[in-house]
Motif scaffolding. Structure first.
Motif, PDB file in Angstrom:
ATOM      1  N   CYS A  22      -4.267  11.942 -18.866  1.00 40.00           N
ATOM      2  CA  CYS A  22      -4.616  12.928 -17.845  1.00 40.00           C
ATOM      3  C   CYS A  22      -5.758  12.447 -16.962  1.00 40.00           C
ATOM      4  O   CYS A  22      -5.816  12.772 -15.776  1.00 40.00           O
ATOM      5  CB  CYS A  22      -4.992  14.256 -18.482  1.00 40.00           C
ATOM      6  N   SER A  23      -6.678  11.703 -17.552  1.00 44.26           N
ATOM      7  CA  SER A  23      -7.860  11.284 -16.792  1.00 44.26           C
ATOM      8  C   SER A  23      -7.521  10.170 -15.788  1.00 44.26           C
ATOM      9  O   SER A  23      -8.279   9.909 -14.890  1.00 44.26           O
ATOM     10  CB  SER A  23      -8.972  10.819 -17.731  1.00 44.26           C
ATOM     11  N   ARG A  24      -6.368   9.486 -15.971  1.00 39.65           N
ATOM     12  CA  ARG A  24      -5.993   8.440 -15.015  1.00 39.65           C
ATOM     13  C   ARG A  24      -4.819   8.943 -14.188  1.00 39.65           C
ATOM     14  O   ARG A  24      -3.744   9.209 -14.712  1.00 39.65           O
ATOM     15  CB  ARG A  24      -5.601   7.172 -15.776  1.00 39.65           C
ATOM     16  N   ALA A  25      -5.070   9.087 -12.843  1.00 33.49           N
ATOM     17  CA  ALA A  25      -4.038   9.658 -11.984  1.00 33.49           C
ATOM     18  C   ALA A  25      -2.836   8.722 -11.914  1.00 33.49           C
ATOM     19  O   ALA A  25      -2.978   7.504 -12.021  1.00 33.49           O
ATOM     20  CB  ALA A  25      -4.614   9.876 -10.591  1.00 33.49           C
ATOM     21  N   GLU A  26      -1.682   9.318 -11.734  1.00 35.04           N
ATOM     22  CA  GLU A  26      -0.467   8.527 -11.566  1.00 35.04           C
ATOM     23  C   GLU A  26      -0.557   7.734 -10.266  1.00 35.04           C
ATOM     24  O   GLU A  26      -1.083   8.234  -9.268  1.00 35.04           O
ATOM     25  CB  GLU A  26       0.736   9.467 -11.507  1.00 35.04           C
ATOM     26  N   PRO A  27      -0.062   6.494 -10.243  1.00 36.10           N
ATOM     27  CA  PRO A  27      -0.035   5.732  -8.989  1.00 36.10           C
ATOM     28  C   PRO A  27       0.749   6.503  -7.925  1.00 36.10           C
ATOM     29  O   PRO A  27       1.753   7.135  -8.229  1.00 36.10           O
ATOM     30  CB  PRO A  27       0.694   4.442  -9.374  1.00 36.10           C
ATOM     31  N   ARG A  28       0.257   6.423  -6.704  1.00 33.72           N
ATOM     32  CA  ARG A  28       0.902   7.161  -5.616  1.00 33.72           C
ATOM     33  C   ARG A  28       1.471   6.194  -4.585  1.00 33.72           C
ATOM     34  O   ARG A  28       1.027   5.058  -4.478  1.00 33.72           O
ATOM     35  CB  ARG A  28      -0.112   8.069  -4.919  1.00 33.72           C
ATOM     36  N   ILE A  46      -6.880   4.093  -0.648  1.00 35.25           N
ATOM     37  CA  ILE A  46      -5.982   4.336  -1.783  1.00 35.25           C
ATOM     38  C   ILE A  46      -6.663   3.873  -3.067  1.00 35.25           C
ATOM     39  O   ILE A  46      -7.741   3.265  -3.034  1.00 35.25           O
ATOM     40  CB  ILE A  46      -4.639   3.594  -1.608  1.00 35.25           C
ATOM     41  N   ALA A  47      -6.013   4.163  -4.200  1.00 40.55           N
ATOM     42  CA  ALA A  47      -6.541   3.724  -5.496  1.00 40.55           C
ATOM     43  C   ALA A  47      -5.802   2.476  -5.953  1.00 40.55           C
ATOM     44  O   ALA A  47      -4.661   2.226  -5.519  1.00 40.55           O
ATOM     45  CB  ALA A  47      -6.362   4.833  -6.524  1.00 40.55           C
ATOM     46  N   ARG A  48      -6.460   1.703  -6.821  1.00 43.72           N
ATOM     47  CA  ARG A  48      -5.787   0.522  -7.380  1.00 43.72           C
ATOM     48  C   ARG A  48      -4.507   0.959  -8.090  1.00 43.72           C
ATOM     49  O   ARG A  48      -4.495   1.971  -8.788  1.00 43.72           O
ATOM     50  CB  ARG A  48      -6.710  -0.175  -8.386  1.00 43.72           C
TER      51      ARG A  48
END
Lengths: 109, 210
Positions: A22-28, A46-48
């Motif tokens: 839950c603490s790590r968001a799914e890649p988008r 964006i996120a890695r």
């Protein structure tokens, strides 16, 4: 008792795993439209692990080419698209190799 | 071409601009008297003669379609030559882009006129574009190396600026059909991008003394 201890340990591990997930968001996936010889949006943060998807809505080929060679789509034909998964943090300037005045930036956090 | 045939002042303004661009590249010297007389007065002439301009018959859609197709064909032909004769990677790449992009524009234009069942109509502006393009090709054919690169890119800058002016001042305003007007608006960014690209190569060639 040992059976109860094992069960408790398994439940705890499952809970920890769920919390970590839950603490790590799914890649988008982030869309960038190539329209009228412009990248829209021109800058994107964006996120890695996220994916950028460039879609060419113009009637001529374009490219998305990182200035530091991190990626190069080559020609994206009219109505075509190309995607790139951002693995490393940083600020990436890019341009269209066919129309070098078309410029954009991807910021990977 | 006789100036008396150019009955539409708006088209005439575009012609003068296009003619001037070729003159800048050293072409169309035989038309110097007309260009010399008219070029400096393009803007003032249009500003000081609003009644005549307002009363002039507008260029029709079939003629606009023909101008669009001709403008693209002229630049594609120059690009084909520059792909072979260009001496730097930047010039050759630019030339390839011109061939690809103007071919793409023409595909759109032909698809639209086919859909609209319009037959492009030859006209003085198209003729001027074609003859200017032919003169440019003839001149480029005599050059090589850095001199070729400079002449080709100088003409590309002038040509794209002139066509952009014609798009903005004549073709888009006068287009009656919504889809034709839309096509012209859609292709405009290509001409802007090409002009900027040509200018940046021109600056590099100037810096390196080409």
């Amino acid at each position: 008792m040992p059976r109860h201890a094992s069960l408790a340990a398994i439940v705890s591990l499952c809970l920890l795993g769920a919390i970590a997930a839950c603490s790590r968001a799914e890649p988008r996936a982030h869309p960038v439209k190539i329209q009228n010889f412009v990248f829209v949006p021109a800058e994107l943060t964006i996120a890695r692990g996220d994916t950028v998807v460039w879609s060419n809505t113009d009637f001529v080929p374009h490219s998305t080419t990182a200035s530091n060679s991190a990626w190069d789509s080559k020609a994206i034909e009219a109505n075509g698209s190309w995607r790139f998964v951002a693995r490393d943090a940083g600020r990436y300037d890019y341009y269209c190799v066919f129309h070098p005045n078309m410029k954009g930036t991807i910021v990977v956090r | 071409m006789s100036p008396s045939r150019l009955t539409n002042p708006k088209v005439f303004g575009s012609l003068i601009a296009i003619s001037a661009s070729f003159s800048l590249a050293g072409c169309k010297k035989t038309e110097t008297p007309a260009a010399d007389t008219a070029s400096p007065a393009v803007a003032p002439a249009r500003d000081t003669t609003p009644p005549a301009a307002a009363a002039a018959p507008a260029i029709n859609d079939a003629q606009i379609a023909h101008i669009a197709v001709t403008a693209n064909a002229v630049d594609s032909a120059a690009g084909e030559l520059a792909k072979k004769k260009g001496s730097t990677k930047a010039v050759k790449s630019f030339a390839q882009t011109m061939v690809t992009d103007h071919g793409g524009v023409n595909k759109q234009a032909v698809a639209l006129v086919t859909k609209l069942n319009v037959t492009p109509e030859d006209n003085d502006t198209s003729k001027q574009l074609k003859s200017g393009g032919d003169a440019n090709l003839a001149k480029l054919g005599t050059l090589s190396g850095a001199a070729f690169d400079k002449a080709y890119i100088d003409n590309e800058v002038a040509y794209h600026q002139a066509v952009l002016d014609a798009i903005d001042k004549t073709l888009i305003p006068d287009a009656k059909n919504v889809e034709l007007k839309g096509l012209l608006q859609n292709v405009r960014p290509a001409f802007v991008a090409h002009l900027e690209h040509a200018k940046s190569i021109q600056a590099t060639l100037t810096k390196t003394g080409a």
